[in-house]
Design a protein around this motif. Structure first.
Motif, PDB file in Angstrom:
ATOM      1  N   GLU A  47      52.746 -41.502  14.496  1.00 56.18           N
ATOM      2  CA  GLU A  47      52.498 -40.013  15.467  1.00 56.18           C
ATOM      3  C   GLU A  47      51.331 -39.895  14.594  1.00 56.18           C
ATOM      4  N   ARG A  48      51.627 -40.361  13.353  1.00 56.14           N
ATOM      5  CA  ARG A  48      50.856 -40.468  11.633  1.00 56.14           C
ATOM      6  C   ARG A  48      49.608 -41.365  11.622  1.00 56.14           C
ATOM      7  N   GLY A  49      49.766 -42.742  12.365  1.00 52.42           N
ATOM      8  CA  GLY A  49      48.985 -43.408  12.542  1.00 52.42           C
ATOM      9  C   GLY A  49      49.889 -44.731  11.030  1.00 52.42           C
ATOM     10  N   LEU A  50      51.066 -44.484  10.619  1.00 53.19           N
ATOM     11  CA  LEU A  50      51.337 -45.029   9.653  1.00 53.19           C
ATOM     12  C   LEU A  50      52.129 -46.731  10.399  1.00 53.19           C
ATOM     13  N   VAL A  51      52.053 -47.497  10.140  1.00 53.56           N
ATOM     14  CA  VAL A  51      53.130 -48.917  10.265  1.00 53.56           C
ATOM     15  C   VAL A  51      54.107 -49.295   9.680  1.00 53.56           C
ATOM     16  N   LEU A  52      55.112 -49.520  10.189  1.00 53.24           N
ATOM     17  CA  LEU A  52      56.292 -49.808   9.765  1.00 53.24           C
ATOM     18  C   LEU A  52      55.750 -51.281   9.538  1.00 53.24           C
ATOM     19  N   VAL A  53      55.931 -51.855   8.456  1.00 58.39           N
ATOM     20  CA  VAL A  53      56.561 -53.011   7.780  1.00 58.39           C
ATOM     21  C   VAL A  53      57.470 -53.799   7.247  1.00 58.39           C
ATOM     22  N   ALA A  54      59.183 -52.487   7.213  1.00 62.81           N
ATOM     23  CA  ALA A  54      59.867 -53.232   6.926  1.00 62.81           C
ATOM     24  C   ALA A  54      61.423 -52.073   7.189  1.00 62.81           C
ATOM     25  N   ARG A  55      62.167 -52.216   7.567  1.00 60.26           N
ATOM     26  CA  ARG A  55      63.059 -51.471   7.636  1.00 60.26           C
ATOM     27  C   ARG A  55      64.740 -51.575   6.727  1.00 60.26           C
ATOM     28  N   ASN A  56      65.503 -50.889   6.080  1.00 60.58           N
ATOM     29  CA  ASN A  56      66.626 -51.348   5.560  1.00 60.58           C
ATOM     30  C   ASN A  56      66.669 -52.080   3.938  1.00 60.58           C
ATOM     31  N   TYR A  57      64.968 -52.231   4.030  1.00 53.78           N
ATOM     32  CA  TYR A  57      65.226 -53.301   2.874  1.00 53.78           C
ATOM     33  C   TYR A  57      66.094 -53.538   1.799  1.00 53.78           C
ATOM     34  N   ARG A  58      66.762 -54.608   1.250  1.00 53.51           N
ATOM     35  CA  ARG A  58      68.117 -54.237   0.489  1.00 53.51           C
ATOM     36  C   ARG A  58      67.124 -55.805  -0.367  1.00 53.51           C
ATOM     37  N   THR A  59      67.617 -54.894  -1.820  1.00 57.21           N
ATOM     38  CA  THR A  59      67.652 -56.635  -3.018  1.00 57.21           C
ATOM     39  C   THR A  59      69.342 -57.078  -2.683  1.00 57.21           C
ATOM     40  N   PRO A  60      68.778 -58.540  -3.298  1.00 61.39           N
ATOM     41  CA  PRO A  60      69.637 -59.082  -2.721  1.00 61.39           C
ATOM     42  C   PRO A  60      70.888 -58.741  -3.896  1.00 61.39           C
ATOM     43  N   GLY A  61      72.205 -58.817  -4.014  1.00 59.99           N
ATOM     44  CA  GLY A  61      73.032 -59.079  -5.481  1.00 59.99           C
ATOM     45  C   GLY A  61      73.376 -57.358  -4.856  1.00 59.99           C
ATOM     46  N   ARG A  62      74.575 -57.727  -6.084  1.00 62.06           N
ATOM     47  CA  ARG A  62      75.402 -56.019  -6.646  1.00 62.06           C
ATOM     48  C   ARG A  62      74.289 -55.395  -7.351  1.00 62.06           C
ATOM     49  N   GLY A  63      74.052 -53.936  -6.360  1.00 62.97           N
ATOM     50  CA  GLY A  63      73.740 -52.793  -8.341  1.00 62.97           C
ATOM     51  C   GLY A  63      72.498 -52.730  -7.228  1.00 62.97           C
ATOM     52  N   GLY A  64      71.963 -53.549  -6.440  1.00 59.02           N
ATOM     53  CA  GLY A  64      70.394 -53.260  -6.433  1.00 59.02           C
ATOM     54  C   GLY A  64      69.630 -51.997  -5.737  1.00 59.02           C
ATOM     55  N   GLY A  65      69.120 -51.547  -4.543  1.00 59.49           N
ATOM     56  CA  GLY A  65      69.261 -50.859  -4.292  1.00 59.49           C
ATOM     57  C   GLY A  65      68.565 -50.984  -2.947  1.00 59.49           C
ATOM     58  N   GLU A  66      67.935 -49.886  -1.283  1.00 58.71           N
ATOM     59  CA  GLU A  66      68.079 -49.941  -1.155  1.00 58.71           C
ATOM     60  C   GLU A  66      66.604 -48.723   0.268  1.00 58.71           C
ATOM     61  N   ILE A  67      65.359 -49.640   0.373  1.00 62.15           N
ATOM     62  CA  ILE A  67      64.448 -48.855   1.277  1.00 62.15           C
ATOM     63  C   ILE A  67      64.829 -48.554   2.669  1.00 62.15           C
ATOM     64  N   ASP A  68      65.039 -47.182   2.785  1.00 64.90           N
ATOM     65  CA  ASP A  68      64.966 -46.815   4.771  1.00 64.90           C
ATOM     66  C   ASP A  68      63.657 -47.479   5.643  1.00 64.90           C
ATOM     67  N   LEU A  69      62.629 -46.917   4.751  1.00 63.10           N
ATOM     68  CA  LEU A  69      61.769 -47.665   5.301  1.00 63.10           C
ATOM     69  C   LEU A  69      60.587 -47.989   4.716  1.00 63.10           C
ATOM     70  N   VAL A  70      59.724 -49.442   4.843  1.00 62.14           N
ATOM     71  CA  VAL A  70      58.315 -49.205   4.141  1.00 62.14           C
ATOM     72  C   VAL A  70      56.978 -49.273   5.254  1.00 62.14           C
ATOM     73  N   MET A  71      56.026 -48.614   4.572  1.00 61.36           N
ATOM     74  CA  MET A  71      55.130 -48.244   6.377  1.00 61.36           C
ATOM     75  C   MET A  71      54.058 -48.451   5.461  1.00 61.36           C
ATOM     76  N   ARG A  72      52.463 -49.029   6.024  1.00 65.49           N
ATOM     77  CA  ARG A  72      51.453 -48.845   5.923  1.00 65.49           C
ATOM     78  C   ARG A  72      50.204 -48.069   6.204  1.00 65.49           C
ATOM     79  N   GLU A  73      49.949 -46.533   5.368  1.00 66.41           N
ATOM     80  CA  GLU A  73      49.132 -46.079   5.918  1.00 66.41           C
ATOM     81  C   GLU A  73      47.543 -46.630   6.308  1.00 66.41           C
TER      82      GLU A  73
END
Length: 133
Positions: A35-61
């Protein structure tokens, strides 16, 4: 009918309910950002393998800035609320995942780390909530 028994030390809320609540929070956050103009690039992006991280939403202004969004939902603001629940270790895993995401791009754009906090009182978008340092 007997109540469900959970092992000691575990939450009395079934995992499916917790997952559903998390998914609903992400949906609300995504709608709020769109609603504020951002565009979804990726959702629930996870790094491969164990011990990595996750990003809930990757957006673009609109200006091209890539926004890595952590979505946090809490029933109440007790114990500091949703945004305060993102500790150093969680921030480190998000930054790790963001760096991994950026390696896939030919030319990394400007980036920032935002938090969308959902509590009983509503929704709050914290821009540049933390940095990669």
């Amino acid at each position: 009918m007997r109540p469900i028994q959970f092992p000691r030390g575990r939450s009395s809320v079934p995992a499916a309910t917790t997952k559903a609540a998390g998914d609903a929070a992400e949906e609300r956050a995504l709608a709020h950002l769109r609603e504020r103009g951002l565009v979804l690039v990726a959702r629930n992006y996870r790094t491969p393998g164990r011990g990595g991280g996750e990003i809930d939403l990757v957006m673009r202004e609109a200006d091209g800035t890539l926004v890595f969004v952590e979505v946090r939902g809490r029933a109440s603001a007790r114990y500091g609320g949703a945004a305060a629940s993102i500790g150093h270790a969680k921030r480190r895993r998000i930054v790790f995942a963001a760096r991994h995401f950026l390696t896939r791009l030919a030319a990394p754009p400007p980036c920032r780390f935002d938090v969308v906090s959902l509590e009983a009182g509503g929704i709050e978008w914290l821009k540049a909530a933390f940095d990669a340092g």
